[in-house]
Design an enzyme around this catalytic site. Sequence first.
Site, PDB file in Angstrom:
ATOM      1  N   HIS A   1      -4.920   2.316  12.707  1.00 43.31           N
ATOM      2  CA  HIS A   1      -5.376   2.552  11.338  1.00 43.31           C
ATOM      3  C   HIS A   1      -6.562   3.493  11.283  1.00 43.31           C
ATOM      4  O   HIS A   1      -6.722   4.235  10.307  1.00 43.31           O
ATOM      5  CB  HIS A   1      -5.702   1.261  10.581  1.00 43.31           C
ATOM      6  CG  HIS A   1      -5.862   1.536   9.106  1.00 43.31           C
ATOM      7  ND1 HIS A   1      -7.079   1.803   8.529  1.00 43.31           N
ATOM      8  CD2 HIS A   1      -4.941   1.662   8.123  1.00 43.31           C
ATOM      9  CE1 HIS A   1      -6.907   2.037   7.234  1.00 43.31           C
ATOM     10  NE2 HIS A   1      -5.622   1.965   6.960  1.00 43.31           N
TER      11      HIS A   1
ATOM     12  N   SER B   1       0.857  -1.187   0.000  1.00 40.93           N
ATOM     13  CA  SER B   1       0.000   0.000   0.000  1.00 40.93           C
ATOM     14  C   SER B   1       0.887   1.229   0.000  1.00 40.93           C
ATOM     15  O   SER B   1       1.646   1.455   0.945  1.00 40.93           O
ATOM     16  CB  SER B   1      -0.888  -0.021   1.245  1.00 40.93           C
ATOM     17  OG  SER B   1      -1.703   1.110   1.297  1.00 40.93           O
TER      18      SER B   1
ATOM     19  N   HIS C   1      -2.799   0.570  -3.895  1.00 40.14           N
ATOM     20  CA  HIS C   1      -2.447  -0.637  -3.164  1.00 40.14           C
ATOM     21  C   HIS C   1      -2.676  -1.866  -4.035  1.00 40.14           C
ATOM     22  O   HIS C   1      -3.314  -1.795  -5.085  1.00 40.14           O
ATOM     23  CB  HIS C   1      -3.162  -0.712  -1.804  1.00 40.14           C
ATOM     24  CG  HIS C   1      -4.515  -1.332  -1.789  1.00 40.14           C
ATOM     25  ND1 HIS C   1      -5.347  -1.256  -0.697  1.00 40.14           N
ATOM     26  CD2 HIS C   1      -5.213  -2.031  -2.714  1.00 40.14           C
ATOM     27  CE1 HIS C   1      -6.468  -1.896  -0.957  1.00 40.14           C
ATOM     28  NE2 HIS C   1      -6.411  -2.380  -2.174  1.00 40.14           N
TER      29      HIS C   1
END
Lengths: 343, 343
Positions: B287, B208, B311
């Site tokens: 996250h 990513s 990603h």
Amino acid sequence: MESAIPAHLITERSRPRRVPDDYAPPYPSFVARSRPQVQQVVMAYLGLQFRGDEPTGALDVLDTAFADSDGPGHHDRARQVAPDGTTDIVSIAYWDDPAAFERWFVTHRESWLGDAVRDGLGRWAEVLRPTVEEHETLSSSLGRPEGVAVLADGWSGEVQEHGYWGGMRDRIPLSQTDALAPVGSPVVERDGGRVRIRPHGGICLIRSGQDWGDTEGTERLMYLQDVEPVLRAGMEFLRDDGRTIGCFSNRYLTVVENGEPVDRSFGMSWWRSLDVLERWAESHPTHVAIFGAAMRYLSTLGPAARLRLYHEVSVVRADEASFEYVDCREGTGLLGAFAEDPL
Amino acid sequence: MESAIPAHLITERSRPRRVPDDYAPPYPSFVARSRPQVQQVVMAYLGLQFRGDEPTGALDVLDTAFADSDGPGHHDRARQVAPDGTTDIVSIAYWDDPAAFERWFVTHRESWLGDAVRDGLGRWAEVLRPTVEEHETLSSSLGRPEGVAVLADGWSGEVQEHGYWGGMRDRIPLSQTDALAPVGSPVVERDGGRVRIRPHGGICLIRSGQDWGDTEGTERLMYLQDVEPVLRAGMEFLRDDGRTIGCFSNRYLTVVENGEPVDRSFGMSWWRSLDVLERWAESHPTHVAIFGAAMRYLSTLGPAARLRLYHEVSVVRADEASFEYVDCREGTGLLGAFAEDPL
């Protein structure tokens, strides 16, 4: 660990849940459990709307009716003041026997919504009748149930389907086999100051509440200073701009007992369908902020947190919901979404 | 609007995607499209590990091999320095013809991993071979593809399955009919300083990345001051504590070109399975913070944002991944999760 779906409602899934069988939620949560004989509940939100001081005695008729035979198994009351100064006092009544509700409503409907009692105040009724397959609850704590959970016979153990996006859907038994998609169109009937709305199918109601009555000291300050303002901003976004994302109506209410506000509040919002509620919760900046604030709060306090959280979510068929507004201001409830013309 | 799943890989779903057919993503994103003849790709992460200065000429053997017949259709290179001062330079090579890779690897494997070239430096190879059903890409922008997307023949139009939690899974063609669950156990073979790992099935890799080379002025400052530190903190959590949540290994790498770092970076992490990656992305504080920082950035800048994001995610069978570490420090790659003993 058990499924949030009660054993007698578990069916073979044609629609998998979002988490694997070995999923372990990051913290405990519980659901209300009713005896299997309960097949459908009724949730009646009965609103009184006015400006200025509360009209003396206007709620007595409801209190009398609630105490009558076939009255609700539980009711509570909450208040909201809109930016224009309009106050809504909402009495929420719950039945776990739809037949009892029907008898009760036949007897008492006119005393709340009939032409004979029109006196310039606004009155409204938003009634939904979810089956047990169409509805779920969730609570952060055992004891002191709120909302429809008060009618239940007890609590589950720790349930598995929570703590991830999609848990709400996965807890609704019907989601095992149904996409819970919206279907059809609403029907609006207007008769002067009286508006009736029969919604489309798949309309969704969430009541999501918090009780900070047990919090003290630092925790109380954290809730009031760090969490509540973020929650309020999200509630105001839904109230003012929710229609852009499929939220027809949002109320952010403070519970009142004996006429006085207590340390409990809840949001109550109507959505086009469950999926648009999921999208807001998961990714809209206003709810991501609420989620972040709640996570910081709970991760700071850990198991010592005394804030209590609960919600209940229903997705109903068209014939399981009805809305009636009498002499209410523009934008009240579903009027804002479905009946824009001034009254 | 089109599906992220290419037309020739669309099958009747036994597992519904998470959003209804009328879902509209909040912003555009794109996926790489390959010709239908491509059935499987190879991603080879080839690492050189050392302390102190880069050993002169140590990468020449790879550069020579990449330029040889059957070499990769694309490769790039990136660098990571661990807290203990160990540097990994990772050369990532992509093939869209597994047979070509096999021929290439037979020819060149010994020059990278063989006993004859052991000189005290660490060398490793993490190779996966996802079929096109087992793998997805996503990009915020058209043009300048990175990673496996460089091999593709072009870009999709705007795709539907993104902008919600679960989109990653819904973009992987195999998810139409498969839970992508982990199966089996890893096998570790140790021979002195050489460790080979054959993983369980369902192991998941995400690369990513972000390219801030086009950003200027305020946008560049916002990325470097508001977003990157939060991203870095999340990457460091995964590196140091990821194993507690099913992340076996995380590297946060800066792309190098001609030996110099450029304004591009990426995280590259191995997960027990797709669902644990989903859980981290959706609800872990590290996250959620990255997501919140990115949302604030992108909502402040709107379509003017020049940051580029991409990603690629793969979930592979046990026989589609192999790991080999030669004279690497403890904890390198999957060693930390599967082969804890000191070398």
